[in-house]
Enzyme design. Sequence first.
Site, mmCIF file in Angstrom:
data_model
loop_
_atom_site.group_PDB
_atom_site.id
_atom_site.type_symbol
_atom_site.label_atom_id
_atom_site.label_comp_id
_atom_site.label_asym_id
_atom_site.label_seq_id
_atom_site.Cartn_x
_atom_site.Cartn_y
_atom_site.Cartn_z
ATOM 1 N N SER A 29 40.094 34.265 42.464
ATOM 2 C CA SER A 29 39.759 35.673 42.751
ATOM 3 C C SER A 29 39.850 35.936 44.252
ATOM 4 O O SER A 29 40.409 36.941 44.700
ATOM 5 C CB SER A 29 38.333 35.996 42.289
ATOM 6 N N ALA B 62 41.299 39.179 39.238
ATOM 7 C CA ALA B 62 40.248 38.825 40.185
ATOM 8 C C ALA B 62 38.924 39.400 39.694
ATOM 9 O O ALA B 62 38.852 40.567 39.322
ATOM 10 C CB ALA B 62 40.572 39.375 41.568
ATOM 11 N N LYS B 63 37.904 38.564 39.691
ATOM 12 C CA LYS B 63 36.565 39.053 39.332
ATOM 13 C C LYS B 63 35.921 39.532 40.628
ATOM 14 O O LYS B 63 35.135 38.825 41.250
ATOM 15 C CB LYS B 63 35.769 37.939 38.650
ATOM 16 N N ALA B 64 36.324 40.736 41.037
ATOM 17 C CA ALA B 64 35.881 41.303 42.312
ATOM 18 C C ALA B 64 34.775 42.313 42.069
ATOM 19 O O ALA B 64 34.836 43.083 41.102
ATOM 20 C CB ALA B 64 37.057 41.964 43.018
ATOM 21 N N TYR C 148 33.779 46.482 39.345
ATOM 22 C CA TYR C 148 32.684 46.797 38.430
ATOM 23 C C TYR C 148 32.132 48.203 38.600
ATOM 24 O O TYR C 148 31.288 48.642 37.826
ATOM 25 C CB TYR C 148 31.603 45.715 38.520
#
Length: 305
Positions: free
Chosen positions: A64, A158-160, A164
């Site tokens: 990420s 990417a877990k950015a 969210y």
Amino acid sequence: MPVQKVDKIWMNGTLVNWDDAKIHVLSHVVHYGTSWFEGIRCYETPKGPAVFRLDRHIRRLFDSVKIYRTEIPYTEKQITEACLETVRANRMRACYIRPIVYRGYGDVGVNPLPCPVDVAIAVWEWGTYLGPEALTEGIDVCVSTWNRPAPNTLPTMAKAGGNYILSQLMKVEALQAGFKEAIALDVNGQVSEGSGENLFAVKDGVILTPWLASSLLPGITRVSVLQIARELGYEVREVTMPRELLYVADELFFTGTAAEVTPIRSVDRQKVGDGKPGPLTMKLQAAFFDIVKNGKDPHGWLKYV
Ligand code: PPE
């Protein structure tokens, strides 16, 4: 559910007291969502607390960050060990582990490069994500009016943190309309994923899930469930999933670290199958829990604390 304090949080290499784990309001992350994080579960097994697929989660965290041309000032091994250390320091049995990398305090403006890359790891107790009966009764969901990001906008692999803010639009819309969760379509109108879960469908005995190019997070529960299903002898396909499949599927379920394997019993107020958790869903849920809760771990997915 308000978070329950534990003793320590890991911050840039040291364990600090929960109440002292603070950052400055001018930290880059506060203004621009400049963070990358993981959500990992530690389960209580007969042989003690064990973390599910820790190596995979840490690899995804580094991926990420790499997508954003940023470097974590620690090695994967150091972050892995720091996660375990934080679980131990708080004497947790079962918990959720949240490592987060963020751009901190030092400069202002969009350019992130002058700001430090800080790392924190917190743990807390987290029960069922979508309500106490979600795992056994299934949940009611809607299709979101919000789409997942178009290609070449926000990278969904990417877990950015910034991603969210979209998940929140989906979630709030769903909750205010009386649903537990929403399913988003991608920019082409194909099924993508939930606000914090991947989606699966069962149709005529075949297990289907949207493929990676439908703007989704490559979930670690997703890839684990795909493997478990294959090993149980089911046909499994990663597909471009049309929206209307949601309305004619025999079964639907979500997967995620927090959501685990959650059956979906209705979409847009229309029953999925007979409106009860599907048999294949529950079989996969049982197989998943057999690994993480009973410690039956043929793949070596558990890392004992
Ligand atoms: N999609 C999204 C958008 C997502 O956030 C998650 C995890 C998944 C799919 C499933 O990925 P995995 O956990 O690797 O199987 N969502 C995390 C955050 C939930 C939260 O509210 O925070 C989680 O489940 O930990």
